[in-house]
Scaffold this active site. Structure first.
Site, mmCIF file in Angstrom:
data_model
loop_
_atom_site.group_PDB
_atom_site.id
_atom_site.type_symbol
_atom_site.label_atom_id
_atom_site.label_comp_id
_atom_site.label_asym_id
_atom_site.label_seq_id
_atom_site.Cartn_x
_atom_site.Cartn_y
_atom_site.Cartn_z
ATOM 1 N N GLU A 1 35.704 37.161 37.067
ATOM 2 C CA GLU A 1 36.697 37.604 36.091
ATOM 3 C C GLU A 1 36.048 38.338 34.917
ATOM 4 O O GLU A 1 36.602 39.299 34.398
ATOM 5 C CB GLU A 1 37.543 36.427 35.594
ATOM 6 C CG GLU A 1 38.493 35.874 36.646
ATOM 7 C CD GLU A 1 39.513 36.903 37.153
ATOM 8 O OE1 GLU A 1 39.831 37.851 36.423
ATOM 9 O OE2 GLU A 1 39.960 36.753 38.302
ATOM 10 N N LEU B 1 26.898 47.781 34.576
ATOM 11 C CA LEU B 1 28.284 47.308 34.447
ATOM 12 C C LEU B 1 28.876 47.652 33.077
ATOM 13 O O LEU B 1 30.089 47.680 32.911
ATOM 14 C CB LEU B 1 28.369 45.793 34.656
ATOM 15 C CG LEU B 1 28.483 45.284 36.089
ATOM 16 C CD1 LEU B 1 28.425 43.764 36.122
ATOM 17 C CD2 LEU B 1 29.781 45.747 36.731
ATOM 18 N N GLY B 2 28.003 47.869 32.099
ATOM 19 C CA GLY B 2 28.499 48.221 30.764
ATOM 20 C C GLY B 2 29.045 47.020 29.999
ATOM 21 O O GLY B 2 29.129 45.919 30.540
ATOM 22 N N TYR C 1 42.800 35.657 28.296
ATOM 23 C CA TYR C 1 42.866 36.129 29.683
ATOM 24 C C TYR C 1 41.892 35.346 30.578
ATOM 25 O O TYR C 1 42.276 34.807 31.617
ATOM 26 C CB TYR C 1 42.569 37.651 29.782
ATOM 27 C CG TYR C 1 42.411 38.023 31.231
ATOM 28 C CD1 TYR C 1 43.537 38.191 32.039
ATOM 29 C CD2 TYR C 1 41.153 38.100 31.836
ATOM 30 C CE1 TYR C 1 43.413 38.452 33.392
ATOM 31 C CE2 TYR C 1 41.023 38.361 33.197
ATOM 32 C CZ TYR C 1 42.154 38.536 33.964
ATOM 33 O OH TYR C 1 42.028 38.766 35.302
ATOM 34 N N ASP D 1 46.574 40.817 33.020
ATOM 35 C CA ASP D 1 45.590 41.902 32.932
ATOM 36 C C ASP D 1 46.340 43.233 33.073
ATOM 37 O O ASP D 1 47.575 43.245 33.119
ATOM 38 C CB ASP D 1 44.492 41.726 33.994
ATOM 39 C CG ASP D 1 44.994 42.010 35.403
ATOM 40 O OD1 ASP D 1 46.221 42.115 35.594
ATOM 41 O OD2 ASP D 1 44.149 42.136 36.313
ATOM 42 N N CYS E 1 51.834 48.847 43.054
ATOM 43 C CA CYS E 1 52.394 49.269 41.766
ATOM 44 C C CYS E 1 51.299 49.983 40.962
ATOM 45 O O CYS E 1 50.945 49.598 39.862
ATOM 46 C CB CYS E 1 52.931 48.041 41.031
ATOM 47 S SG CYS E 1 54.109 48.416 39.743
HETATM 48 N N1 ADE Z 1 41.092 41.902 38.494
HETATM 49 C C1 ADE Z 1 40.965 40.870 37.652
HETATM 50 N N2 ADE Z 1 40.912 39.701 38.307
HETATM 51 C C2 ADE Z 1 41.003 40.007 39.620
HETATM 52 C C3 ADE Z 1 40.988 39.235 40.802
HETATM 53 N N3 ADE Z 1 40.853 37.915 40.743
HETATM 54 N N4 ADE Z 1 41.099 39.880 41.981
HETATM 55 C C4 ADE Z 1 41.212 41.226 42.009
HETATM 56 N N5 ADE Z 1 41.215 41.996 40.945
HETATM 57 C C5 ADE Z 1 41.117 41.402 39.746
#
Ligand code: ADE
Length: 376
Positions: free
Chosen positions: A50, A93-94, A133, A151, A204
């Site tokens: 995450e 990755l930044g 989040y 998100d 979407c």
């Molecule tokens: N973006 C953020 N969390 C995610 C997840 N668990 N699977 C796919 N995309 C994501």
């Protein structure tokens, strides 16, 4: 905001859109991508995914995620690792603060929580880098707690479903979270969260959404009014353009690199000396000034080696990389400056512009080696 509803409250709730979660859940079970972090309930592994997925796409994250877990398979391994190795594993990755926070949080968990990731919201969110989040995502996906996640993908799905006009903002987020909480299923909340994210990623989409394939098309206000491509209204984004000059200084096969300060932008990463071109300066003037300011020596000769572009946070950077010969004066010593051979350069964490320069130097070196071994 995130008090857990108890089971009785969840069971008791009127769910006007009761079939919406069921439809999304059914769609998810047949269409979901097999992503590595979806094959585990280990909170550490889910947390790592995450954090990486914030600001970075799934495809870009997968190789980093796999390698990270080889290097740091559990929270103890991460806590033991020196920061430089952690930043190196994050290189490319930044937003490096994410890696520093994860490392710091791992150390806190080993020190204060006996090495176990806290499953309680208040304890977990108190850790470095953990915001609403991440807390909702990890606690729901790993511990099946009924926290909805919001998100960018879920936000887009929700705003379209409920026909929210305008740009995304904190108030719209709060209303949306309340709506999602209202339909959050009693069981399999983890899958519901994943399903909303997946629907946003696969159907979407921001542009050209696949409404005809959407399992909840009949619920969607935006689809009904034909506004699916204009919700949410685009953010006004402005990128600042920066031109930077970089000096490659070498001596007997070693290159001069220096470490950025421990605080601020790209903190603690390594780079080649250089800096921003000021208004009215030519590139060469900027190079000479930067090298003089940073190293206290004059550039005698310089040659443009390559030009690179890269973007990060709110900046679009053009890098002009010069190979430099310095005036004779020896460089003053400094603890944050090192002469490093090409092979060892690989162990230092660089921002992505500098990492590209390192790859260029490696390629150039291996071309030279080839020419030497083939001979004239
Ligand atoms: N973006 C953020 N969390 C995610 C997840 N668990 N699977 C796919 N995309 C994501």
């Amino acid at each position: 905001m995130n008090r857990l509803p108890n089971r009785a409250e969840l069971m008791d709730r009127k769910e006007p859109d009761g079939s919406l979660p069921r439809k999304i859940g059914r769609w998810y079970r047949t269409h979901r991508r097999r992503l590595p972090w979806r094959e585990t309930k280990d909170p550490y592994k889910i947390w790592v995914s995450e954090v990486m997925l914030q600001q970075t796409t799934v495809n870009a994250v997968i190789p980093y995620y796999v390698r990270w877990l080889e290097l740091f398979p559990d929270i103890q391994a991460l806590a033991r690792a020196p920061l430089r190795r952690v930043l190196k594993a994050w290189e490319g990755l930044g937003y490096y603060q994410r890696a520093r926070n994860l490392h710091q949080a791992a150390r806190t968990i080993c020190r204060k929580h006996g090495g176990s990731i806290p499953a309680e919201f208040e304890e977990f969110i108190a850790l470095p880098g953990v915001g609403p989040y991440i807390a909702a995502a990890v606690l729901s996906l790993a511990f099946d707690k009924p926290y909805p996640v919001l998100d960018a993908n879920v936000r887009r799905v929700g705003m379209r479903l409920y026909g929210f006009q305008g740009k995304a903002n904190a108030r719209a987020d709060a209303v949306l979270l309340a709506r999602i909480r209202g339909i959050f299923p009693v069981e399999n909340g983890a899958d519901f969260n994943q399903a909303l994210m997946e629907l946003g990623a696969l159907i979407c989409r921001p542009k050209n959404p696949g409404c005809l394939l959407c399992p909840v098309q009949s619920f969607c206000r935006a689809y009904q009014s034909g506004e699916q491509e204009v919700i949410p209204a685009p953010k006004s984004r402005s990128f600042q353009q920066i031109e930077t000059v970089v000096g490659i200084i070498s001596d007997q096969g070693k290159y001069l690199i220096q470490q950025r300060p421990a605080q601020g932008l790209l903190a603690g990463l390594w780079e080649f000396p250089g800096g921003k071109r000021e208004k009215g300066e030519t590139l060469r003037e900027a190079l000479r000034r930067e090298i003089k300011e940073e190293l206290g020596v004059e550039v005698r000769r310089e040659r443009l080696l390559l030009k690179l572009r890269h973007a990060y946070t709110r900046f679009q950077v053009e890098l002009f990389v010069f190979e430099c010969e310095l005036d004779r004066s020896p460089l003053p010593r400094s603890p944050n400056r090192r002469w490093v051979g090409l092979r060892a350069l690989k162990r230092y964490p660089f921002p992505s512009g500098s990492a590209q320069i390192v790859r260029f130097l490696e390629d150039r070196d291996s071309e030279k080696q080839k020419r030497v071994s083939v001979g004239p």
